[in-house]
Design a protein around this motif. Structure first.
Motif, short mmCIF file in Angstrom:
data_model
loop_
_atom_site.label_atom_id
_atom_site.label_comp_id
_atom_site.label_asym_id
_atom_site.label_seq_id
_atom_site.Cartn_x
_atom_site.Cartn_y
_atom_site.Cartn_z
N GLU A 337 -106.85 -70.08 -33.29
CA GLU A 337 -107.21 -71.51 -33.33
C GLU A 337 -108.68 -71.73 -33.66
N ASN A 338 -109.56 -71.08 -32.88
CA ASN A 338 -110.99 -71.44 -32.94
C ASN A 338 -111.82 -70.51 -33.82
N SER A 390 -109.44 -68.38 -38.82
CA SER A 390 -108.99 -69.31 -37.77
C SER A 390 -108.55 -70.61 -38.40
N LYS A 391 -107.70 -71.33 -37.69
CA LYS A 391 -107.25 -72.64 -38.16
C LYS A 391 -108.43 -73.58 -38.35
N GLU A 392 -109.34 -73.53 -37.36
CA GLU A 392 -110.49 -74.43 -37.38
C GLU A 392 -111.32 -74.22 -38.65
N TYR A 393 -111.54 -72.96 -39.01
CA TYR A 393 -112.33 -72.66 -40.21
C TYR A 393 -111.60 -73.13 -41.47
N GLN A 395 -109.32 -75.40 -41.76
CA GLN A 395 -109.26 -76.86 -41.81
C GLN A 395 -110.60 -77.45 -42.23
N THR A 396 -111.68 -76.86 -41.77
CA THR A 396 -113.02 -77.36 -42.13
C THR A 396 -113.24 -77.27 -43.64
#
Ligand SMILES: [Zn+2]
Length: 468
Positions: A337-338, A390-393, A395-396
């Motif tokens: 995730e992060n 990661s998903k966060e990366y 998505q960014t």
């Protein structure tokens, strides 16, 4: 932000009349035919200018007219044996379809010249009262020499114009006080649309239309007036003379003009028969490719349209689409995730691409360099992401590419497939619209579905649909 001002012939820092707001007027097309790609250039370019101001947090009041009374419209109406109004309404609707295809946002207001005649009569009367205009046998002329700054936009000298003008004087215009004077109101001819006025039943000249519509919807002073460079003289020069003579104030602070569009290194012209409509281009390419092509050069540089350049634009756009699709795919498969510390550092690096992008746009809207920054970002995304990201990366990066592309009006997210139940619901709505004889809505729904690749078939058992 620097913008090139035709008035001063240099790049100037953009300072709005009112903080946080931009008042912008773009001369729109005369609607007697499908728009051609020469019309499309200012639409795409100045829509992008608007989008960038909005990205910077400005509230943009964007007005662009349709000239719906004109000799060409009347000629076409006579040829087809229909009213001028029918012609203009038809081509306004067609133009709006093309604009949507090119992802040009609807203006805050699209005024129609024929709906603003009262304001035109008012401004013409005002100009007569102030001594800037006079009437001769029903025609009203602007007294060009009375406006001392005439020529300031096109940097033309009145005496040079005068010597050219004398030879150009056409019959019926010898009643003018001066060959430089131009028409504000003209008497109707048999079979032409006409409006009552204090001078005669007739219609306005083209130039007065924009002065009036700009004043009504944006006020006496505006930030930006824009259009193709072919409009600098006489259209914009005349608009300045009318507006500033009537209002006693500087009309527009910044005048922006896009350069010509050539086709295979030739000027587009009737005689060469090389006019290309946006509709024709749309049959061969997604109109997003046309938009990408238009923005791949600086708006003040002449642009050459060719099949080869369209192909390379299609490839360029595809590179961004593919990167975005890959990120989306990865988002669906990764588990972390992060962001890791390393990814956080990488996100910091992307700030360089954003900075380069903004610097390009703030240098008189250098969209070519802005696109290059998006490519750099795409390359960065391609090389720094994987199934371990990661998903966060992911998505960014995804959000950033989509956002920067969107400022240029480029849609880089592939459309989601429509769910069967949503399709059925729209079909039901269409049937209801047809029952109420609301065929416009029914057609809209059919077109909307078609755009998403859904084809409707009316059969004896009712409406069926299939994927294209
Ligand atoms: Zn105009």
């Amino acid at each position: 932000m620097k913008v090139y001002n035709t008035l001063t012939r240099r790049k100037e820092e953009f300072v709005p009349l009112e903080e946080g707001k931009v008042k912008m007027y773009v001369c729109g097309p005369t609607v007697y035919n499908l728009i051609h790609i020469g019309n499309a250039r200012p639409m795409i370019v100045f829509d992008t200018v608007r989008r960038y101001f909005e990205y910077k947090g400005y509230e943009v009041n964007f007005v662009s007219n349709f000239t719906d009374v004109d000799d060409k419209i009347i000629k076409k109406a006579i040829e087809e044996g229909v009213s001028a109004n029918e012609i203009s309404q038809r081509y306004i609707a067609e133009c709006k379809k093309d604009m949507e295809g090119m992802n040009v946002k609807p203006a805050t207001k699209h005024p129609l010249a024929t709906e603003e005649i009262c304001g035109m009569i008012e401004m013409i009367s005002d100009l007569i009262d102030k001594g800037y205009a006079y009437e001769k046998n029903g025609t009203v002329y602007f007294r060009t020499r009375k406006f001392e700054e005439y020529g300031k936009l096109s940097h033309k000298n009145l005496d040079d114009l005068q010597s050219g003008g004398r030879s150009l004087l056409v019959t019926g215009e010898d009643e003018k006080e001066d060959s430089l004077d131009f028409v504000l109101w003209k008497p109707k001819k048999e079979g032409e649309p006409a409006w009552e006025s204090p001078w005669c039943d007739g219609r306005p000249g083209w130039h007065i239309e924009c002065s009036v519509m700009s004043k009504k919807y944006l006020g006496e002073q505006i930030d930006i007036h824009a259009g193709g460079e072919d409009l600098v003289f006489p259209h914009h020069e005349n608009e300045i003379a009318q507006s500033e003579a009537a209002n006693g104030k500087e009309f527009a602070k910044y005048w922006l003009h896009n350069a010509f569009l050539n086709i295979d290194n030739h000027k587009m012209s009737k005689s060469l028969g090389n006019f290309r409509t946006v509709r024709e281009i749309g049959e061969k390419y997604d109109l997003q490719v046309l938009r990408f092509f238009m923005l791949s050069a600086h708006y003040r540089s002449p642009l050459n349209f060719s099949a080869a350049l369209m192909e390379s634009s299609a490839n360029g756009l595809e590179r961004i689409l593919t990167a975005v699709a890959n990120l989306k795919h990865l988002l669906g498969v990764v588990s972390e995730e992060n962001m890791t510390a390393e990814e956080r550092e990488q996100v910091k690096e992307t700030e360089n691409f954003v900075r380069a992008y903004e610097e390009a746009m703030e240098d008189d809207f250098n969209t070519a360099d802005a696109i290059a920054s998006i490519f750099d970002l795409v390359k960065f995304a391609n090389t720094t992401t994987s199934a371990q990201s990661s998903k966060e990366y992911l998505q960014t990066l995804y959000d950033l590419i989509v956002k920067l592309s969107d400022v240029l009006g480029l849609i880089v997210e592939k459309e989601e497939e429509m769910l069967a139940e949503d399709i059925e619901a729209l079909i039901e709505e269409r049937q209801a619209a047809r029952k109420e004889r609301n065929f416009q809505r029914a057609d809209e729904i059919r077109d909307e579905l078609l755009k998403k690749g859904i084809i409707l078939e009316d059969t004896r058992e009712g409406v069926k649909w299939k994927k294209a």
